[in-house]
Design a protein around this motif. Structure first.
Motif, PDB file in Angstrom:
ATOM      1  N   ASN A  77      84.275  85.723  -6.403  1.00 34.64           N
ATOM      2  CA  ASN A  77      83.481  84.737  -7.150  1.00 34.64           C
ATOM      3  C   ASN A  77      82.005  85.006  -6.890  1.00 34.64           C
ATOM      4  OD1 ASN A  77      84.451  81.782  -8.470  1.00 34.64           O
ATOM      5  ND2 ASN A  77      82.280  81.985  -8.015  1.00 34.64           N
ATOM      6  N   ASN A 111      83.328  89.151  -9.983  1.00 31.95           N
ATOM      7  CA  ASN A 111      83.739  88.061 -10.864  1.00 31.95           C
ATOM      8  C   ASN A 111      82.550  87.120 -11.013  1.00 31.95           C
ATOM      9  OD1 ASN A 111      85.459  86.450 -12.429  1.00 31.95           O
ATOM     10  ND2 ASN A 111      86.135  85.277 -10.652  1.00 31.95           N
ATOM     11  N   LEU A 112      81.681  87.411 -11.966  1.00 33.34           N
ATOM     12  CA  LEU A 112      80.435  86.673 -12.147  1.00 33.34           C
ATOM     13  C   LEU A 112      80.692  85.379 -12.912  1.00 33.34           C
ATOM     14  CD1 LEU A 112      78.574  89.889 -13.079  1.00 33.34           C
ATOM     15  CD2 LEU A 112      77.809  88.422 -11.208  1.00 33.34           C
ATOM     16  N   PHE A 114      79.740  83.490 -15.305  1.00 37.29           N
ATOM     17  CA  PHE A 114      78.994  83.325 -16.549  1.00 37.29           C
ATOM     18  C   PHE A 114      79.705  82.293 -17.421  1.00 37.29           C
ATOM     19  CE2 PHE A 114      77.596  88.032 -16.330  1.00 37.29           C
ATOM     20  CZ  PHE A 114      76.431  87.690 -15.662  1.00 37.29           C
ATOM     21  N   GLY A 125      77.326  77.795 -12.596  1.00 37.63           N
ATOM     22  CA  GLY A 125      77.310  79.235 -12.791  1.00 37.63           C
ATOM     23  C   GLY A 125      76.083  79.612 -13.576  1.00 37.63           C
ATOM     24  N   TYR A 126      76.094  80.769 -14.169  1.00 47.57           N
ATOM     25  CA  TYR A 126      75.012  81.213 -15.036  1.00 47.57           C
ATOM     26  C   TYR A 126      75.366  80.793 -16.464  1.00 47.57           C
ATOM     27  CZ  TYR A 126      74.244  84.188 -10.966  1.00 47.57           C
ATOM     28  OH  TYR A 126      74.058  84.637  -9.685  1.00 47.57           O
ATOM     29  N   VAL A 129      75.151  84.972 -20.628  1.00 47.78           N
ATOM     30  CA  VAL A 129      75.702  86.258 -20.192  1.00 47.78           C
ATOM     31  C   VAL A 129      74.558  87.258 -20.104  1.00 47.78           C
ATOM     32  CG1 VAL A 129      77.344  88.086 -20.704  1.00 47.78           C
ATOM     33  CG2 VAL A 129      77.899  85.721 -21.292  1.00 47.78           C
ATOM     34  N   LYS A 140      85.991  96.136 -18.167  1.00 51.46           N
ATOM     35  CA  LYS A 140      86.163  94.688 -18.171  1.00 51.46           C
ATOM     36  C   LYS A 140      87.526  94.300 -17.619  1.00 51.46           C
ATOM     37  CE  LYS A 140      83.095  93.844 -22.104  1.00 51.46           C
ATOM     38  NZ  LYS A 140      82.977  93.291 -23.480  1.00 51.46           N
ATOM     39  N   PHE A 319      85.173  81.875 -17.397  1.00 46.79           N
ATOM     40  CA  PHE A 319      84.051  82.788 -17.208  1.00 46.79           C
ATOM     41  C   PHE A 319      83.981  83.736 -18.412  1.00 46.79           C
ATOM     42  CE2 PHE A 319      84.843  82.429 -12.361  1.00 46.79           C
ATOM     43  CZ  PHE A 319      84.138  81.234 -12.330  1.00 46.79           C
ATOM     44  N   ASN A 321      82.971  87.117 -19.889  1.00 49.38           N
ATOM     45  CA  ASN A 321      82.587  88.507 -19.632  1.00 49.38           C
ATOM     46  C   ASN A 321      82.082  88.702 -18.202  1.00 49.38           C
ATOM     47  OD1 ASN A 321      82.332  91.178 -20.556  1.00 49.38           O
ATOM     48  ND2 ASN A 321      80.163  90.922 -20.992  1.00 49.38           N
ATOM     49  N   GLY A 322      82.701  87.999 -17.252  1.00 45.14           N
ATOM     50  CA  GLY A 322      82.228  88.067 -15.871  1.00 45.14           C
ATOM     51  C   GLY A 322      83.033  88.983 -14.967  1.00 45.14           C
ATOM     52  N   GLN A 323      84.270  89.307 -15.372  1.00 45.80           N
ATOM     53  CA  GLN A 323      85.139  90.132 -14.529  1.00 45.80           C
ATOM     54  C   GLN A 323      84.985  91.599 -14.909  1.00 45.80           C
ATOM     55  OE1 GLN A 323      89.106  88.498 -14.901  1.00 45.80           O
ATOM     56  NE2 GLN A 323      88.640  86.803 -13.520  1.00 45.80           N
TER      57      GLN A 323
END
Length: 362
Positions: A77, A111-112, A114, A125-126, A129, A140, A319, A321-323
């Motif tokens: 994470n 794992n961002l 987003f 989170g953010y 993206v 991805k 999330f 497009n975070g992984q």
């Protein structure tokens, strides 16, 4: 002046845990106690900190998973930063990649958190993206599943409701009815804090998991983590009893200024005691009482579990497009993928082997 470094010093670990407990982008999955819980399988962990004048600005905690001749670098994470800083976040993602290659890993993933800008959980989170150059050579998704990596939050938003009654009235009629019916069943509610009580509750989780056909770690594997999370990180165990016999329980873990529903179990009774409804309502009220802006009832589960969770007006905040993952040793990773089907089908047996191999280490 901004500094960044890997650390296992207790001083910085305590600061790191406080960062994830008190900052909205924090995660219980990045707490040192959680990262260290994988040591029962022979895995290790490390923390990379970005700080300025003694204050943590961000970083990442990584589990380093070892098995036979395979090594994997997992950031479940993150990385995370206090503020939106595309350049610094890019540097952190690059550091994950560089570090994994440096220590000989065949694979790494991030794992961002987003979220879409209109997400009700975007403060955790953010909320956009970011186009990070460090991800240009990444694929991805994720391919390594032996360290839990979430897809997002199953968010129960509190912001629209001034009182518990306001929230209760927002639920469907049948859900309100079940919650109120559960409160008339004569159940005794307890917040569990002593070690004997915690073991009883966890054994109840384990029995439920075993009979339902899904694996969770044993008390002997997880008790040190639980006791540390209880003592230092606001983890909560709730249980209900009837005539002194446990009938339902849940475990909530704090991180990012909200609780996440981690484990739960209910006994099968006729007539139904509705312990799930009772305990989730207590979790919501408790979260509201400490001014959390929401509650993560968690993603995943069987169709029945998913239907149950949806009763509480959830928003699935995935999330975006975070992984992303990298493969550094393609041939070795192909061997892992070939074996992965066996590993997944025999996850319980594999965990026993890992623990056995860990005991053989000098």
């Amino acid at each position: 002046m901004t500094n960044s470094f890997f650390t296992k010093e207790q001083h910085w670990i305590e600061k790191w845990n406080q960062f994830h407990i008190t900052h909205n982008r924090g995660s219980h999955l990045q707490l040192s106690h959680w990262l260290d819980s994988y040591s029962s399988y022979g895995f290790s962990y490390e923390i990379f900190v970005v700080e300025e004048d003694g204050e943590i600005l961000g970083g990442f905690g990584a589990v380093i998973a070892h098995f036979l001749f395979f090594k994997f670098y997992i950031v479940s994470n993150g990385p995370v930063l206090k503020v939106d800083d595309e350049e610094q976040l890019n540097n952190l993602v690059q550091k994950v990649k560089d570090r994994a290659k440096e220590i000989g890993c065949c694979y790494a993933h991030v794992n961002l958190p987003f979220f879409l800008s209109d997400s009700v959980a975007s403060s955790h989170g953010y909320n956009s993206v970011l186009p990070l150059k460090a991800l240009n050579d990444a694929s991805k998704g994720i391919k390594f599943k032996f360290v839990y990596t979430p897809d997002g939050l199953n968010w129960v938003d509190f912001n629209k409701f001034e009182t518990d009654d306001d929230f209760l009235e927002s639920l469907r009629t049948n859900v309100r009815r079940d919650i109120r019916a559960s409160q008339r069943k004569g159940l005794e509610f307890k917040m569990i804090t002593d070690e004997n009580g915690l073991k009883e509750v966890y054994d109840f989780f384990k029995f439920n998991a075993d009979t339902s056909g899904y694996p969770i770690r044993s008390w002997s594997d997880f008790n040190k983590t639980i006791l540390k999370l209880m003592a230092e990180c606001k983890t909560v165990f709730m249980a209900v009893y009837l005539n002194g016999v446990i009938k339902g329980s849940i475990m909530l873990v704090w991180g990012g200024n909200f609780y996440t529903y981690m484990l739960g179990a209910s006994s099968k009774e006729k007539p139904d005691l509705l312990t799930g409804e009772f305990l989730q309502w207590e979790a919501i009220k408790y979260s509201r009482s400490i001014k959390a802006d929401g509650y993560n009832i968690s993603l995943g589960g069987s169709t029945g579990v998913l239907n149950f969770k949806s009763k509480f007006v959830t928003n699935k905040e995935l999330f975006q497009n975070g992984q992303h993952y990298w493969v550094f040793k393609p041939f070795m990773f192909k061997i892992y993928l070939y074996l992965d089907t066996f590993f997944r089908k025999n996850k319980k047996k594999v965990s026993v082997v890992l623990k056995y191999l860990n005991k053989l280490k000098p």
